[in-house]
Write a protein that holds these residues in place. Structure first.
Motif, PDB file in Angstrom:
ATOM      1  N   LEU A 127       0.858  -1.185   0.000  1.00 18.51           N
ATOM      2  CA  LEU A 127       0.000   0.000   0.000  1.00 18.51           C
ATOM      3  C   LEU A 127       0.895   1.236   0.000  1.00 18.51           C
ATOM      4  N   ASN A 128       0.768   2.060  -1.023  1.00 19.79           N
ATOM      5  CA  ASN A 128       1.414   3.372  -1.007  1.00 19.79           C
ATOM      6  C   ASN A 128       0.372   4.363  -0.545  1.00 19.79           C
ATOM      7  N   VAL A 129       0.549   4.849   0.653  1.00 18.71           N
ATOM      8  CA  VAL A 129      -0.531   5.567   1.315  1.00 18.71           C
ATOM      9  C   VAL A 129      -0.487   7.058   1.005  1.00 18.71           C
ATOM     10  N   ALA A 130      -1.668   7.618   0.697  1.00 23.33           N
ATOM     11  CA  ALA A 130      -1.809   9.054   0.462  1.00 23.33           C
ATOM     12  C   ALA A 130      -2.238   9.730   1.757  1.00 23.33           C
ATOM     13  N   PHE A 131      -1.502  10.767   2.137  1.00 22.83           N
ATOM     14  CA  PHE A 131      -1.885  11.552   3.318  1.00 22.83           C
ATOM     15  C   PHE A 131      -2.373  12.943   2.935  1.00 22.83           C
ATOM     16  N   HIS A 132      -2.098  13.361   1.686  1.00 26.20           N
ATOM     17  CA  HIS A 132      -2.573  14.653   1.182  1.00 26.20           C
ATOM     18  C   HIS A 132      -3.430  14.379  -0.043  1.00 26.20           C
ATOM     19  N   GLU A 133      -4.377  15.235  -0.277  1.00 22.23           N
ATOM     20  CA  GLU A 133      -5.148  15.108  -1.520  1.00 22.23           C
ATOM     21  C   GLU A 133      -4.220  15.221  -2.721  1.00 22.23           C
ATOM     22  N   ALA A 134      -3.141  15.979  -2.569  1.00 18.65           N
ATOM     23  CA  ALA A 134      -2.210  16.159  -3.684  1.00 18.65           C
ATOM     24  C   ALA A 134      -1.391  14.900  -3.985  1.00 18.65           C
ATOM     25  N   ASP A 135      -1.448  13.897  -3.096  1.00 15.92           N
ATOM     26  CA  ASP A 135      -0.758  12.636  -3.392  1.00 15.92           C
ATOM     27  C   ASP A 135      -1.484  11.837  -4.471  1.00 15.92           C
ATOM     28  N   LEU A 136      -2.769  12.141  -4.656  1.00 18.09           N
ATOM     29  CA  LEU A 136      -3.581  11.272  -5.514  1.00 18.09           C
ATOM     30  C   LEU A 136      -3.247  11.415  -6.996  1.00 18.09           C
ATOM     31  N   LEU A 137      -3.013  12.651  -7.452  1.00 19.05           N
ATOM     32  CA  LEU A 137      -2.723  12.854  -8.874  1.00 19.05           C
ATOM     33  C   LEU A 137      -1.466  12.073  -9.309  1.00 19.05           C
ATOM     34  N   PRO A 138      -0.341  12.215  -8.574  1.00 20.09           N
ATOM     35  CA  PRO A 138       0.826  11.414  -8.989  1.00 20.09           C
ATOM     36  C   PRO A 138       0.577   9.910  -8.914  1.00 20.09           C
ATOM     37  N   MET A 139      -0.290   9.475  -7.998  1.00 24.44           N
ATOM     38  CA  MET A 139      -0.607   8.046  -7.946  1.00 24.44           C
ATOM     39  C   MET A 139      -1.379   7.608  -9.193  1.00 24.44           C
ATOM     40  N   HIS A 140      -2.272   8.469  -9.657  1.00 24.54           N
ATOM     41  CA  HIS A 140      -2.997   8.143 -10.891  1.00 24.54           C
ATOM     42  C   HIS A 140      -2.046   8.112 -12.086  1.00 24.54           C
ATOM     43  N   THR A 141      -1.099   9.052 -12.099  1.00 23.95           N
ATOM     44  CA  THR A 141      -0.098   9.071 -13.175  1.00 23.95           C
ATOM     45  C   THR A 141       0.667   7.755 -13.188  1.00 23.95           C
ATOM     46  N   ARG A 142       1.084   7.329 -11.994  1.00 22.89           N
ATOM     47  CA  ARG A 142       1.834   6.083 -11.832  1.00 22.89           C
ATOM     48  C   ARG A 142       1.003   4.887 -12.271  1.00 22.89           C
ATOM     49  N   LEU A 143      -0.215   4.861 -11.792  1.00 21.70           N
ATOM     50  CA  LEU A 143      -1.105   3.743 -12.091  1.00 21.70           C
ATOM     51  C   LEU A 143      -1.304   3.589 -13.601  1.00 21.70           C
ATOM     52  N   ALA A 144      -1.418   4.736 -14.295  1.00 17.65           N
ATOM     53  CA  ALA A 144      -1.728   4.708 -15.726  1.00 17.65           C
ATOM     54  C   ALA A 144      -0.679   3.906 -16.501  1.00 17.65           C
ATOM     55  N   TRP A 145       0.601   4.073 -16.159  1.00 19.84           N
ATOM     56  CA  TRP A 145       1.611   3.306 -16.922  1.00 19.84           C
ATOM     57  C   TRP A 145       1.902   1.955 -16.282  1.00 19.84           C
ATOM     58  N   GLN A 146       1.762   1.843 -14.969  1.00 18.14           N
ATOM     59  CA  GLN A 146       2.126   0.577 -14.321  1.00 18.14           C
ATOM     60  C   GLN A 146       1.095  -0.528 -14.559  1.00 18.14           C
ATOM     61  N   GLN A 147      -0.137  -0.118 -14.797  1.00 19.52           N
ATOM     62  CA  GLN A 147      -1.222  -1.075 -15.000  1.00 19.52           C
ATOM     63  C   GLN A 147      -0.992  -2.008 -16.173  1.00 19.52           C
ATOM     64  N   THR A 148      -0.098  -1.598 -17.085  1.00 18.16           N
ATOM     65  CA  THR A 148       0.036  -2.342 -18.336  1.00 18.16           C
ATOM     66  C   THR A 148       1.086  -3.456 -18.248  1.00 18.16           C
ATOM     67  N   TYR A 149       1.573  -3.760 -17.038  1.00 17.86           N
ATOM     68  CA  TYR A 149       2.657  -4.739 -16.916  1.00 17.86           C
ATOM     69  C   TYR A 149       2.239  -6.073 -16.302  1.00 17.86           C
ATOM     70  N   GLY A 150       0.977  -6.382 -16.379  1.00 13.20           N
ATOM     71  CA  GLY A 150       0.559  -7.726 -16.022  1.00 13.20           C
ATOM     72  C   GLY A 150       0.452  -8.002 -14.531  1.00 13.20           C
ATOM     73  N   VAL A 151       0.599  -6.979 -13.716  1.00  8.32           N
ATOM     74  CA  VAL A 151       0.412  -7.146 -12.278  1.00  8.32           C
ATOM     75  C   VAL A 151      -0.658  -6.142 -11.858  1.00  8.32           C
ATOM     76  N   PRO A 152      -1.775  -6.619 -11.339  1.00  7.01           N
ATOM     77  CA  PRO A 152      -2.848  -5.673 -11.047  1.00  7.01           C
ATOM     78  C   PRO A 152      -2.485  -4.667  -9.939  1.00  7.01           C
ATOM     79  N   CYS A 153      -2.841  -3.418 -10.157  1.00  8.71           N
ATOM     80  CA  CYS A 153      -2.695  -2.364  -9.149  1.00  8.71           C
ATOM     81  C   CYS A 153      -3.979  -1.553  -9.200  1.00  8.71           C
ATOM     82  N   GLU A 154      -4.369  -0.967  -8.101  1.00  9.34           N
ATOM     83  CA  GLU A 154      -5.581  -0.140  -8.126  1.00  9.34           C
ATOM     84  C   GLU A 154      -5.540   0.927  -7.042  1.00  9.34           C
TER      85      GLU A 154
END
Lengths: 379, 270
Positions: free
Chosen positions: A95-122
């Motif tokens: 779990l990469n934990v968000a403590f600020h609302e501003a943590d969420l945007l970079p997590m979405h950026t990360r998720l967008a490219w990491q999702q394509t590598y065959g290991v589920p993340c959400e």
């Protein structure tokens, strides 16, 4: 007779390379200056987390981490079978934990490219996060969840690798002292001198000396900007509360181990080759632990320790032959990812010993910092 | 000759010797970060507030490695997706003791991370009223940059290209217009790939450069920090020196007439 290989350095990388070389039919001796697994390997929390450790882009280093991650389950299975020991590979998820609302945007950026590598993340909402990790501070507002990420217990892995090495006939020499001489020539093989273990001769040498790898500059026309970064780490009594996943935050991470300890790491100190544990370094971890997991507030760690990680100028390891001297292979500079990168590094070194081409488009080649040598043609 | 002595760079009442600002993210190790900061000669560093231990700045993962070096802190609101969030982050930063400079960074799209112009302007207006020294990161639109200046920005920071792309100055024409109109410093932030982009921006008249990724992710961040420091100085001097006009045909740098050996002069001496 089979070709002989000396491995210098008995950390997780050296042990993995030695075992791999022995399995491929080489006669192997490991020379460890002090005790096996004593440096970066000892300071490791054993996280196998290619996604959490590579948050920026799918570069060659991410590919290397991911390849090793995929090798891990069968590699560990083989280590456990051959050694008769357990290394506690645990697919806890992270779990990469968000403590600020501003943590969420970079997590979405990360998720967008990491999702394509065959290991589920959400992405998890605050509510979902609380269900998965109930002891987390109320300040947490969400998390990036990667259920496939896992961890091993690094000290047990070191022990098991020592065992499998012995079983396949690798000679393990601890307390060999400093490497003071390394000579190599195509016809004559390699000669190595260690302060407390005398001189050794073999056909090939694999140098896995971690933070000390810069010393190869003495003997070869290479620029090797490897520098030590001290990692301080501590563990709490895990029975105080239940932490189910590897938890990452901007300041520290936590991993619960089977022995009931809760490991919290790690500092990144610029302190030269000083391995001491400092009050300030551990206080940082304990104070932050209390903020993220309220049940840890005010509880002192049961144990604290430190090791030196080998960092490089570009953050990538050095894996390859010294140019023009194929007898000498370097596998070092794994910084925070040596445990994860052991299987893939061992496979690459095994291939190099068998004369196969370097992989990953030579992204990790050992002469990449030696630009002047290219120009003068002396390299 | 110390050219910088005669070329003060003033932001929010601070006179700076260096026109080069550095971001502290993405460095391979804290030792490399420290050496790159040293090589860059920077006086102003920026970092994401969301990543900082606001309860205890001295203990923070990154700040502990850069403390007591006399840097001006330019905390940024990266990760914010609207003005409300950016304002909240700025207040958090100030009350934690990070000073009153703030880089407004508001992105609406997770892939391009391009700044949201409307929210950036709103946040700038509000934070100026709250007595912050506001440096908004913005797209390279001349009208928007002018509006940010009117809103009270202490400096305006147009991007050359999206963050981390290293694509360089994609619209030098716009940057030229922005610089021409501006009465506050213009700092090119984002998009720089290597030292040549820095020189180009400075020759176009930018007052300073902010860079992070092209240094932190260079194969040798310390060399790149030094290269860009020199590029900032070279570009600034080149701008002040004034370039020659571009011509279609050659003109020899020494006259052929009057030479002893007529044909030896064809190579010029330039």
């Amino acid at each position: 007779m089979a070709e002989s290989v000396l491995v210098i350095g008995g950390g997780i990388i050296g042990l993995s390379c030695a075992w791999e070389a022995a399995k491929r039919g080489f006669r192997v001796t490991i020379l460890e200056k002090d005790t096996f697994g004593g440096q970066a390997s000892g300071a490791a929390a054993g996280m196998l987390a290619p996604f959490s450790e590579n948050t920026e882009s799918p570069d060659p280093f991410f590919r290397l981490c991911l390849d090793s991650f995929f090798l891990y389950p069968s590699w560990v299975h083989e280590v456990e079978e051959a050694s008769g020991r357990r290394v506690e590979l645990c697919r806890s998820g992270s779990l990469n934990v968000a403590f600020h609302e501003a943590d969420l945007l970079p997590m979405h950026t990360r998720l967008a490219w990491q999702q394509t590598y065959g290991v589920p993340c959400e992405m998890l909402s605050e509510l979902e996060l609380r269900r998965l990790e109930p002891e987390l501070s109320q300040q947490a507002i969400g998390a990036l969840y990667c259920p496939g990420e896992s961890h091993v217990f690094a000290p047990l892995l070191v022990d098991a690798l020592m065992e499998v090495c012995s079983k396949v006939g690798v000679r393990l020499i601890p307390h060999a002292g400093q490497l003071t001489k390394l000579e190599a020539g195509a016809s004559s093989g390699v000669s190595v001198t260690m302060t407390d273990a005398g001189s050794w001769h073999a056909d090939r040498v694999v140098v896995c000396t971690g933070a000390w790898s810069g010393l190869l500059e003495k003997w070869f026309p290479l620029t090797l900007p490897v520098h030590p970064i001290r990692g301080q780490i501590c563990s709490f009594d895990g029975t105080l509360g239940d932490i189910r996943h590897m938890v990452f935050s901007s300041q520290a991470y936590w991993v619960g181990k089977n022995d009931g300890s809760l490991v919290c790491g790690a500092s990144e100190d610029v302190a030269g080759f000083d391995r001491s544990v400092t009050e300030r370094g551990i206080n940082r971890l304990t104070k932050w632990s209390g903020r993220v997991f309220p049940f840890l507030q005010g509880s002192p760690p049961q144990r604290s320790w430190a090791g030196l990680r080998p960092a490089t100028r570009d953050g990538w390891p050095l894996i390859g032959c010294v140019p023009g001297i194929t007898e000498v292979i370097l596998a070092s500079g794994h910084y925070r990812n040596g445990i994860l990168l052991s299987p893939v590094t061992a496979a690459m070194v095994g291939d190099l010993l068998e004369g196969k081409a370097e992989s990953y488009n030579n992204a990790f080649r050992v002469d990449r910092f030696s630009r002047t040598a290219e120009r003068t043609g002396s390299g | 000759m110390n050219t910088r002595l005669n070329d003060p760079f003033v932001i929010g009442g601070h006179t700076l010797q260096s026109r080069f600002f550095l971001g502290t993210g993405r460095f391979p190790s804290p030792a490399v970060l420290q050496q790159a900061l040293e090589a860059s000669g920077t006086q102003v560093i920026t970092f994401a507030v969301r990543r900082i231990n606001l309860d205890d700045l001295a203990d923070d993962n990154v700040l502990q490695h850069v403390a007591n070096r006399g840097f001006v802190y330019l905390p940024n609101t990266s990760g914010a997706s609207n003005a409300d969030e950016a304002v909240r982050i700025a207040r958090l930063a100030r009350s934690a003791g990070l000073g009153n400079w703030i880089k407004v960074e508001i992105s609406a799209h997770h892939r391009t991370l391009l700044p949201d112009p409307i929210e950036t302007l709103r946040a700038t207006e509000r934070l100026v009223k709250e007595q912050f020294i506001v440096l908004p990161y913005t797209s390279d639109d001349p009208v928007l940059c002018h509006r940010l200046e009117e809103a009270g920005a202490a400096a305006v920071m147009p991007g050359g290209a999206p963050i981390g792309t290293g694509l360089g100055i994609l619209n030098p024409y716009n940057l030229g217009l922005i610089v021409e109109e501006a009465r506050v410093p213009i700092i090119v932030d984002a998009g720089i790939g290597s030292a040549q982009d820095v020189v180009q921006a400075m020759e176009l008249g930018a007052d300073g450069i902010l860079a992070n990724t092209p240094i932190a992710k260079a194969q040798d961040p310390v060399f790149m920090a030094l290269a860009m420091k020199l590029a900032v100085e070279a570009g600034r001097l080149s701008r002040r020196a004034g370039r020659i006009p571009k011509k279609r045909y050659a003109s020899a740098s020494s006259e052929l007439k009057g030479r002893l050996f007529e044909f030896a002069g064809t190579e010029g001496e330039g």
